[in-house]
Design a protein around this motif. Structure first.
Motif, short mmCIF file in Angstrom:
data_model
loop_
_atom_site.label_atom_id
_atom_site.label_comp_id
_atom_site.label_asym_id
_atom_site.label_seq_id
_atom_site.Cartn_x
_atom_site.Cartn_y
_atom_site.Cartn_z
N PHE A 101 0.85 -1.19 0.00
CA PHE A 101 0.00 0.00 0.00
C PHE A 101 0.89 1.24 0.00
O PHE A 101 1.91 1.30 0.70
N GLY A 102 0.50 2.19 -0.80
CA GLY A 102 1.25 3.45 -0.89
C GLY A 102 2.34 3.43 -1.93
O GLY A 102 2.97 4.47 -2.20
N GLN A 103 2.64 2.26 -2.54
CA GLN A 103 3.67 2.15 -3.58
C GLN A 103 3.09 2.64 -4.90
O GLN A 103 2.15 2.05 -5.43
N THR A 104 3.59 3.74 -5.41
CA THR A 104 3.02 4.33 -6.63
C THR A 104 3.89 4.10 -7.86
O THR A 104 3.50 4.49 -8.96
N PHE B 273 -2.03 -2.12 -11.66
CA PHE B 273 -2.81 -3.07 -10.86
C PHE B 273 -3.74 -2.34 -9.91
O PHE B 273 -4.92 -2.69 -9.76
N TRP B 274 -3.20 -1.29 -9.24
CA TRP B 274 -4.06 -0.51 -8.33
C TRP B 274 -5.26 0.07 -9.09
O TRP B 274 -6.40 0.05 -8.58
N ALA B 275 -5.00 0.56 -10.28
CA ALA B 275 -6.06 1.25 -11.02
C ALA B 275 -7.07 0.31 -11.65
O ALA B 275 -8.22 0.71 -11.90
N ASN B 276 -6.73 -0.92 -11.90
CA ASN B 276 -7.60 -1.81 -12.68
C ASN B 276 -8.01 -3.07 -11.91
O ASN B 276 -9.15 -3.18 -11.45
N SER B 277 -7.11 -3.99 -11.75
CA SER B 277 -7.48 -5.31 -11.25
C SER B 277 -7.72 -5.33 -9.75
O SER B 277 -8.37 -6.24 -9.21
N TYR B 278 -7.20 -4.35 -9.01
CA TYR B 278 -7.30 -4.39 -7.56
C TYR B 278 -8.74 -4.44 -7.09
O TYR B 278 -9.06 -5.14 -6.12
N ALA B 279 -9.64 -3.70 -7.77
CA ALA B 279 -11.04 -3.65 -7.31
C ALA B 279 -11.64 -5.05 -7.29
O ALA B 279 -12.39 -5.40 -6.36
N PRO C 80 -5.68 1.97 -2.70
CA PRO C 80 -4.48 1.46 -2.03
C PRO C 80 -3.24 2.32 -2.27
O PRO C 80 -2.30 2.26 -1.48
N SER C 81 -3.24 3.12 -3.33
CA SER C 81 -2.04 3.94 -3.59
C SER C 81 -1.89 5.05 -2.56
O SER C 81 -0.80 5.61 -2.40
#
Length: 813
Positions: A741-744, A775-781, A800-801
């Protein structure tokens, strides 16, 4: 010479060649008459002053050829024509033609290199390629080139591949006689002989068939005496009173051999012969040949230092020689115990003896001559490895010095008509060793069923008329006694007195002293390193130490046929200078650990064995390397990752050592030895971590460069160091999803993105990605929706970002 023979038409061409060139190669079919016609023709032509010496490969052939030539001149043997074989000579001042066995010529050359009084040397039946024959021709070519340009040389054979011999003799003229005495009809089997059928049974059937279909004497070829005796037993009740069976083999008395080749006008003769009847013999009245298709040859294993007899198919050249026996006195018939189709698979020629024999006698002769084998015009060069083994034996016997040159002791051995082993024994033990030397030079006088004890044979020799439980062969005992008398007169006084039979045998066979292995079976380790076994029922089976004088030559574990017990005190008395203590640290596969022993050894034999309590640490550590080589490297995950980083650095052009399994095993001493102290067992090795030893192979600058190119760890947003696995392509890290979390930005190694495997709170893979922001923007949900229900106590933020990394879970209510 009134009776015409096929060779007669070739004699003018042969005499012209000898007159113009002084050497020739004569090729003539079996039965052409070359053995008895050519020497007489050369003598009558007077082409070369001096005696004509003709070499024959066998004693019987030498005697018979001399008798036939003398008879044609109306003389007795010993006049114009004489012979000389081992232990017997019939020559005189008037002798112009002397027929000798091949070894006689070598001895004469060594004592008189100019061959004084000899004008011509004929090598008859050269196709047999005996070791003495090959050496004799090479030495004669040397003599003719350096000392005696007038020396005439002639090689003769029926089945020789003549072109190489002619080339060896300086492109000597090749004379071929096409004529044959009489035609021979050949008959093959209609179908292959069943493998289950014994050779003797098949030959008995064919013999009865031949007796019914043909006339005249019958000559049957078998491999050896054993087969001859068995076939004799099968045929005796099946033949009529008008037939007589005549065995013929080399170990028989000359009178019995002569009876086999002499005519029998009253009965039909059936001769059961070994290959002794292949060449240079005209067996009277024979018009039928039955060829069993087998030959017995001596094969020597230089590594074991032992020879063995093997039974092999005949070559096509040998079959042709045998076939020719049927057409010497009349048209004949040859029965072959194989099909016509099987004939094509037979080898063209038998192996030359130099390719299969014990080369120790050759090495001694060449050392005495002062030449290496490659410096002599040998038709076939000896195998370098086998020749080196022969030289090693001679050095062990003291016949060669450390430079490979002959010693005075070696010269005395070469002067004795014995194998170098036995000559060494006779030279040290003196005339008392003559009976044993004669026994070990001859065939066993006792039947094959007799025990192995050499003492039984010596007792039969020393008391030939006394009672013996195993019925020795009287003919063999007589030959041994005759040879013993001859050797005793040739021997010098003993250098070591009062030696027992066992001690004398140990002098001849220092590499065949056997120590009984532990266990019930009577297996022995020989001092030369090979194994041997006795029959469990043999009276010698309980002896701790024996000297093995004869085996069946099996290269894996030879069966002992003759041996004699020896005490340890006798062994120490003989070879005190060769018995030494050895400090041994070695890896024991059986015990799975390093062992340290102090052993007193004679060759491969351990006479005393003690624990080495204060073995040096370095020796123990080096011994552990043997265990590592056996077990292989033990890799930890960290060590694997480090080796993979080094491989990546090497691929990028960095100067780093190779760390593959093979490369590391090749140089264990360089990198592992300093770190192995205290590791002495398989269990300790399995716990050993090689990472420190691997890292020690890189200096400070190399480590810095490697860390910059391929860092060992990735630092997470929580500050934890996660090892990077470089053993995959691309390199990979694995960690909990919440810790990222927080890794951008996506983790990188240089310009290469890492493969990130995100794990669930249960440490199971949830997603593998090469793009954390994506991944955060697409598959994470989708992952969040699935995981929230499974792991409700763990955070699953919508963005999560922007969330804080964590490894904690919510406390239970």
């Amino acid at each position: 010479m009134a009776e015409p023979l096929p060779i007669d038409e070739a004699l003018p061409r042969l005499l012209d060649a000898m007159r113009s060139r002084g050497r020739a190669v004569l090729q003539a079919p079996p039965g052409a008459g070359k053995t008895t016609r050519v020497p007489l023709a050369l003598m009558e032509a007077g082409l070369a002053p001096g005696r004509i010496v003709m070499l024959e490969p066998r004693r019987l052939a030498a005697r018979t050829a001399a008798e036939r030539m003398a008879q044609s001149l109306g003389e007795e043997v010993g006049g114009t024509v004489g012979y000389r074989v081992r232990g017997e000579a019939r020559t005189g001042k008037a002798t112009r033609i002397e027929v000798v066995t091949t070894g006689i010529l070598t001895r004469r050359i060594q004592s008189d290199p100019e061959l004084t009084g000899i004008g011509t040397v004929i090598f008859d039946e050269f196709h047999e390629r005996s070791l003495d024959g090959d050496l004799g021709l090479a030495l004669c070519l040397e003599i003719a080139g350096a000392l005696r340009p007038d020396l005439q040389l002639l090689a003769m054979s029926a089945t020789l591949d003549a072109a190489p011999v002619a080339a060896l003799m300086g492109d000597a003229p090749l004379i071929t006689s096409e004529g044959r005495a009489y035609t021979v009809q050949t008959r093959w089997l209609d179908r292959p002989r069943p493998k289950a059928q014994r050779l003797e049974a098949a030959l008995a059937d064919v013999t009865c068939e031949a007796l019914a279909e043909t006339e005249g004497g019958v000559l049957i070829f078998l491999p050896g005496e054993g087969e001859i005796r068995r076939l004799e037993g099968l045929l005796a009740p099946r033949i009529g009173a008008d037939c007589v069976l005549r065995p013929l083999f080399g170990a028989m008395e000359f009178k019995a051999q002569h009876a086999a080749i002499a005519p029998d006008p009253a009965r039909r003769k059936i001769v059961l012969a070994t290959s002794i009847a292949e060449t240079s013999l005209t067996i009277e009245d024979v018009r039928v040949v039955i060829d069993g298709g087998r030959a017995r040859r001596m094969r020597f294993d230089p590594g074991a230092g032992m020879a063995r007899l093997v039974t092999e198919p005949v070559s096509r050249a040998e079959a042709t020689q045998r076939q020719g026996r049927a057409g010497r006195v009349a048209p004949g018939t040859c029965y072959r115990l194989w099909t016509r189709g099987e004939e094509g698979a037979l080898p063209a020629f038998p192996p030359a003896e130099i390719e299969a024999a014990d080369l120790a006698p050759l090495a001694l002769e060449l050392a005495l001559w002062g030449a290496a084998p490659e410096a002599l015009p040998l038709l076939t060069q000896p195998n370098p490895g086998s020749y080196a083994e022969a030289q090693a034996l001679l050095a062990m016997l003291g016949a060669l010095d450390e430079t490979g040159h002959i010693t005075d002791h070696g010269r005395s051995l070469a002067a004795l008509p014995l194998h170098p082993r036995l000559a060494h024994m006779l030279a040290l033990a003196g005339p008392e060793a003559a009976p044993l030397a004669a026994l070990l030079s001859e065939r066993d006088p006792l039947p094959r069923s007799a025990p192995a004890d050499l003492g039984l044979r010596l007792a039969a020799i020393r008391r030939p008329k006394g009672p013996h439980p195993h019925a020795p062969s009287r003919a063999v005992l007589a030959r041994i006694a005759q040879a013993a008398r001859r050797l005793a007169s040739a021997a010098k006084p003993a250098q070591h007195s009062d030696l027992s039979d066992a001690e004398m045998a140990a002098i001849a066979y220092p590499d065949r002293i056997g120590l009984r292995r532990s266990g019930e079976a009577p297996r022995y380790l020989l001092s030369g390193g090979k194994g041997a076994v006795l029959s469990a029922e043999d009276p010698l089976a309980g002896q701790r130490l024996i000297v093995v004088t004869d085996t069946d030559g099996n290269p894996r574990e030879a069966r002992i046929r003759q041996a004699i017990p020896i005490s340890e005190a006798q062994l120490r008395g003989l070879y005190a200078d060769r018995i030494h203590w050895h400090d041994i640290c070695a890896w024991s596969r059986r015990e799975g650990r390093v062992t340290a022993r102090q052993q007193e050894r004679y060759g491969a034999l351990v006479l005393d064995d003690r624990q080495w309590k204060d073995a040096p640490l370095e020796a123990m550590t080096r011994a552990m390397l043997g265990g590592v080589r056996e077990m292989g490297l033990v890799w930890t995950d960290a060590a694997r990752r480090f080796a993979a980083r080094v491989a990546l650095g090497r691929a990028a052009g960095m100067d780093l050592p190779e760390m593959s399994d093979a490369a590391l095993m090749d140089r264990l001493e360089d990198w592992l030895l300093p770190f192995l102290q205290g590791t002495r067992s398989a269990a300790a090795w399995r716990r050993f971590d090689i990472l420190e030893a691997l890292r020690a192979q890189l200096d400070y600058q190399q480590m810095q460069s490697l860390d910059a190119l391929a860092p060992a760890h990735f630092t997470t947003p929580l500050g934890r160091r996660i090892p990077i696995d470089y053993d995959t392509d691309p390199p990979e890290i694995q960690l909990r999803l919440q810790e990222m979390f927080g890794q951008t930005t996506h983790p990188m190694v240089g310009h290469t993105p890492l493969r990130v495997t995100l794990l669930s709170p249960a440490q199971r893979p949830v997603q593998t990605t090469m793009d954390i922001p994506g991944f955060w923007a697409n598959s994470y949900a989708d992952v969040r929706r699935d995981m929230r229900g499974r792991y409700p106590r763990h955070p699953w933020p919508e963005d999560p970002s922007q969330a804080d990394p964590t490894l904690r879970a919510k406390p239970r209510k």
